[in-house]
Design a protein around this motif. Structure first.
Motif, PDB file in Angstrom:
ATOM      1  N   UNK A   1       0.713  -1.191  -0.032  1.00 53.79           N
ATOM      2  CA  UNK A   1       0.165   0.012  -0.118  1.00 53.79           C
ATOM      3  C   UNK A   1       0.913   1.117   0.067  1.00 53.79           C
ATOM      4  N   UNK A   2       0.356   2.091  -0.516  1.00 55.48           N
ATOM      5  CA  UNK A   2       0.842   3.539  -0.250  1.00 55.48           C
ATOM      6  C   UNK A   2       1.073   3.867   1.126  1.00 55.48           C
ATOM      7  N   UNK A   3       2.192   4.615   1.894  1.00 55.24           N
ATOM      8  CA  UNK A   3       2.276   4.875   3.023  1.00 55.24           C
ATOM      9  C   UNK A   3       0.902   5.576   3.791  1.00 55.24           C
ATOM     10  N   UNK A   4       0.274   6.412   2.967  1.00 56.21           N
ATOM     11  CA  UNK A   4      -0.911   7.043   3.572  1.00 56.21           C
ATOM     12  C   UNK A   4      -1.901   5.902   3.958  1.00 56.21           C
ATOM     13  N   UNK A   5      -1.926   4.525   3.315  1.00 56.16           N
ATOM     14  CA  UNK A   5      -2.881   3.541   3.622  1.00 56.16           C
ATOM     15  C   UNK A   5      -2.336   2.548   4.482  1.00 56.16           C
ATOM     16  N   UNK A   6      -1.167   2.506   5.234  1.00 55.44           N
ATOM     17  CA  UNK A   6      -0.634   1.491   5.927  1.00 55.44           C
ATOM     18  C   UNK A   6      -1.668   0.826   6.858  1.00 55.44           C
ATOM     19  N   UNK A   7      -2.518   1.738   7.241  1.00 62.46           N
ATOM     20  CA  UNK A   7      -3.650   1.206   8.420  1.00 62.46           C
ATOM     21  C   UNK A   7      -4.348   0.061   7.725  1.00 62.46           C
ATOM     22  N   UNK A   8      -4.334  -0.065   6.451  1.00 63.59           N
ATOM     23  CA  UNK A   8      -5.052  -1.228   5.981  1.00 63.59           C
ATOM     24  C   UNK A   8      -4.253  -2.513   6.196  1.00 63.59           C
ATOM     25  N   UNK A   9      -2.884  -2.335   6.459  1.00 60.29           N
ATOM     26  CA  UNK A   9      -2.451  -3.695   6.541  1.00 60.29           C
ATOM     27  C   UNK A   9      -2.358  -4.124   8.245  1.00 60.29           C
TER      28      UNK A   9
END
Length: 97
Positions: free
Chosen positions: A86-94
């Motif tokens: 993911x793009x760093x802005x979407x790391x919460x998805x991991x």
């Protein structure tokens, strides 16, 4: 994680009558934390939702509560996937993997 497509059926002309209920259903999905993103498909063919749920059965039950689904205005396609990059802005998805 699930990508859900809501593709208009031959009953699409009934969408306007059910829109308030559909929008309320979307608000509830966001409030519950199940929906991460939602929007329209190009060319007004329906919509798409990025959702998280414990399993496919949970997402199917949630979709069944959508007035568009319950009344046959849309047909659903559910694609299960696990984000790997993911793009760093979407790391919460991991989180949780």
């Amino acid at each position: 994680m699930f990508l859900v497509q809501l593709v208009f059926s031959d009953e699409a002309g009934r969408a306007a009558d059910l829109m308030d209920g559909h929008n309320q259903w979307l608000r509830e999905g966001f409030a519950d934390g199940a929906f991460l993103m939602a929007g329209s498909l190009q060319d007004r063919k329906g919509g798409a939702i990025l959702a998280q749920a414990a399993n496919r059965q949970e997402i199917e039950m949630r979709l069944a509560a959508d007035p568009f689904v319950a009344e046959g205005v849309v047909k659903t396609e559910i694609i299960a996937f696990r984000p790997g990059k993911v793009d760093p802005r979407l790391e919460f998805l991991l989180a949780g993997d």
